[in-house]
Scaffold this motif. Structure first.
Motif, short mmCIF file in Angstrom:
data_model
loop_
_atom_site.label_atom_id
_atom_site.label_comp_id
_atom_site.label_asym_id
_atom_site.label_seq_id
_atom_site.Cartn_x
_atom_site.Cartn_y
_atom_site.Cartn_z
N ASP A 46 0.84 -1.20 0.00
CA ASP A 46 0.00 0.00 0.00
C ASP A 46 0.87 1.25 0.00
N ARG A 47 1.91 1.26 0.82
CA ARG A 47 2.80 2.41 0.88
C ARG A 47 3.56 2.58 -0.43
N TRP A 48 4.05 1.47 -0.97
CA TRP A 48 4.80 1.53 -2.22
C TRP A 48 3.92 2.10 -3.33
N ALA A 49 2.70 1.61 -3.43
CA ALA A 49 1.77 2.10 -4.46
C ALA A 49 1.46 3.57 -4.24
N ALA A 50 1.25 3.99 -2.98
CA ALA A 50 0.96 5.40 -2.70
C ALA A 50 2.12 6.29 -3.11
N LEU A 51 3.34 5.86 -2.82
CA LEU A 51 4.51 6.66 -3.19
C LEU A 51 4.67 6.72 -4.71
N PHE A 52 4.44 5.61 -5.39
CA PHE A 52 4.50 5.61 -6.85
C PHE A 52 3.43 6.53 -7.44
N ALA A 53 2.26 6.59 -6.79
CA ALA A 53 1.15 7.41 -7.28
C ALA A 53 1.20 8.84 -6.76
N ASP A 54 2.25 9.17 -5.99
CA ASP A 54 2.43 10.51 -5.44
C ASP A 54 1.26 10.89 -4.54
#
Length: 625
Positions: free
Chosen positions: A569-577
């Motif tokens: 979830d964190r990785w996806a959020a960071l990728f999605a800014d």
């Protein structure tokens, strides 16, 4: 003509709404989707038909097909339709460059309404429209129709696909572990599930598959991974949810460099596959010790996209040692004499900050735990303006500013307190000001490693040592001899024990100021693991009850092993800014843990209570985890 594979062609469509191009002109096609927009020009009705693949303009002409026109005249936004007709180029000057299908339109002749829609509670066809999050979560199935949410969920899907591909290519075996397990202490409260078949007993939902993945190593799997669902009953924030997903992996016959090396290569490959347009700041990833990041950044998950590092002022304030501190400013001198720290950060370009702005920063520092915030502004000519200059004197104030590297126009912010408070407050101010001043490139992915964490932290309330990460973490080999108490009796620990100086074989991966995940090389010898458990306050009976499966398994030959868990979830959020993981989760919970769409949690009915042999006796005070 474009070729749509059989996996997407259905009786309702030959193509998706994002597929047709000018090369398809003159052919027949059928589309299915939601009505994104409708424009009625009398004889001509224009419909934008949408699915997750894109939008295609459909034109229905009353003269050419009155029946289709009559049906299209009934259509409103979010109706589900299927329409067939001829693909034609748009008239010159009417093309829409914002759409991949913007050079063509479908001349609708066979038009059917598959499902009607009420007026939605918010605009679905306006991606930038401000919508209250409560409403978005209540109608999440409508929110997911919106382009921003669909884009983020597609990114998350690409992320998980890339993770799986890299692991399968590197000899990992994907294994699912159970969600009904035994409760074990892992740092947060468990969610528990009462057992109907064994009344009076409970399962726990896993906070992580920690023991299970280690048991897989004892079982000889060698390399395991899983996209694992995990559950923690803890207070929520932007990067926490009660249920979350992590990449869980474990490897046998490895050391710290082996695990970190694979994870780094995997993270690079996954980043390039998922967000190829976003550069990675530094490869290989920078590696810091825990002591180093706390000293330089005030955080064990530093954002290294910008500088503004913490500067130690003690060499100027007390060059002969803390006991000799005599700067003239009592707050600094007393902090140093008490074993504390006096450190600063430089806020570039804020030397002209108003008194109200500085007061606001001071209040924020106090909320973070500081007693106050000292400041020195460097004016354009180089003069120092500060309320503490009268105590320090102009000469020392000027040297302090020079020591920090501040330039004319900058603002120096100083905190004097215990080492922990000083680092934490300045670390949080650093992130706050870095965001305000837009010092970090939002497009850059700045990964870094942090390792050599303290093995334990002292729990004053319970009079014991607690593992800083998880209780199975290994110890740096040269520190193994420190895993003892000063008294010599493991049952009588104290904050002065040698164990407090031991460093763990733990490592965290940080990305843009977030902890992406953490792991360790595990203790794989039964006697050393039992020794570590004893330092953490576990009796022989207690450790057998909580960790018996692992302790018993280690008696049958356990290989050296280690692993890591990274937050999907964190990785996806960071990728999605995004700054909140709810924005990359299909059906998240609110800050209070509620599901507004399904109205959960909800009271069980009396029959469910009776089956489980339970009754509600009221809310009790919850013990600390």
């Amino acid at each position: 003509m474009t070729d749509l594979g059989p996996s997407l062609a259905t009786p309702y469509r030959t193509h998706t709404c994002g597929q047709l191009r000018v090369s398809d002109a003159g052919t027949e096609a059928r589309l299915a989707g939601w009505v994104h927009r409708r424009r009625d020009h009398g004889q001509l009705i224009f419909l934008d038909v949408r699915d997750r693949h894109g939008i295609t303009q459909v034109v229905v002409d009353r003269t050419a097909d009155p029946d289709a026109h009559a049906i299209a005249s009934r259509v409103r936004s979010e109706f589900v339709v299927t329409v067939a007709g001829e693909v034609t180029p748009r008239l010159p000057g009417t093309e829409n460059p914002r759409l991949t299908t913007g050079e063509i339109e479908l001349r609708g002749s066979d038009f059917r309404i598959l499902s009607e829609s009420k007026t939605p509670p918010f605009y679905i066809n306006e991606p930038d429209a401000p919508i209250d999050e409560t409403l978005r979560l209540q109608y999440r199935y409508l929110d997911i129709r919106r382009e921003p949410m669909q884009r983020r969920l597609m990114l998350r899907s690409r992320l998980v696909q890339a993770i799986r591909e890299v692991h399968h290519a590197n000899g990992f075996v994907e294994i699912e572990t159970p969600n009904l397990i035994k409760s074990t202490p892992e740092g947060a409260r468990d969610f528990i599930v009462p057992s109907r078949l064994q009344p009076g007993t409970v399962y726990a939902l896993p906070q992580s598959p920690q023991q299970l993945k280690q048991l897989l190593m004892v079982a000889g799997i060698d390399r395991y991974f899983q996209i694992a669902r995990c559950f923690r009953d803890e207070d929520l924030r932007g990067d926490r949810q009660p249920e979350f997903t992590q990449l869980d992996l474990e490897m046998s016959f490895v050391d710290e460099d082996t695990v970190m090396g694979f994870v780094e290569a995997m993270a690079i490959a996954v980043s390039e596959a998922t967000t190829p347009e976003r550069p990675i700041q530094t490869v290989p990833f920078p590696v810091f010790t825990f002591d180093e990041v706390m000293e330089r950044f005030g955080s064990d998950k530093p954002d290294i996209r910008f500088g503004m590092e913490l500067v130690d002022l003690a060499p100027l304030l007390a060059p002969e040692g803390p006991a000799a501190a005599a700067s003239g400013f009592r707050v600094f001198d007393e902090a140093l004499a008490a074993g504390g720290r006096v450190k600063a950060i430089v806020a570039p370009g804020m030397g002209t900050a108003s008194r109200s702005q500085i007061d606001e920063l001071t209040e924020r520092a106090k909320r973070f735990g500081a007693k106050g915030l000292a400041w020195l502004a460097v004016e354009e000519g180089g003069a120092v303006r500060s309320p503490i200059a009268k105590f320090l004197g102009d000469e020392l104030a000027g040297r302090l500013v020079a020591h920090t590297g501040a330039n004319p126009g900058d603002l120096v912010l100083v905190v004097a307190d215990t080492p922990t408070v000083t680092a934490d407050v300045l670390g949080r101010l650093r992130v706050e000001l870095g965001n305000r001043l837009e010092l970090a490139d939002p497009n850059v992915l700045a990964y870094c490693w942090i390792h050599r964490f303290p093995m334990y932290q002292w729990d004053e309330e319970n009079g014991r040592w607690d593992a800083t990460h998880n209780p199975f973490s290994g110890v740096v080999p040269e520190d193994e001899e420190l895993l003892v108490t000063a008294s010599g009796d493991p049952a009588k620990p104290s904050p002065d024990d040698p164990a407090g100086r031991a460093r763990a074989l733990q490592y965290d991966l940080a990305l843009n100021g977030w902890e992406l995940g953490g792991g360790s090389i595990r203790i794989h010898q039964r006697d050393l693991l039992a020794r570590s458990f004893a330092l953490q306050g576990q009796t022989l009976e207690g450790m057998q009850e909580k960790f018996g499966a692992v302790l018993d398994a280690f008696e049958y030959g356990a290989p050296p092993h280690g692993g890591i868990a990274l937050g999907i979830d964190r990785w996806a959020a960071l990728f999605a800014d995004q700054s909140n993981i709810r924005e990359v989760m299909a059906f998240p919970k609110t800050q209070s843990g509620s599901d507004l769409m399904l109205d959960a949690p909800s009271p069980p009915d009396s029959a469910q209570y009776a089956e489980l042999g339970l009754k509600f006796v009221g809310v009790q005070a919850r013990p600390k985890p």
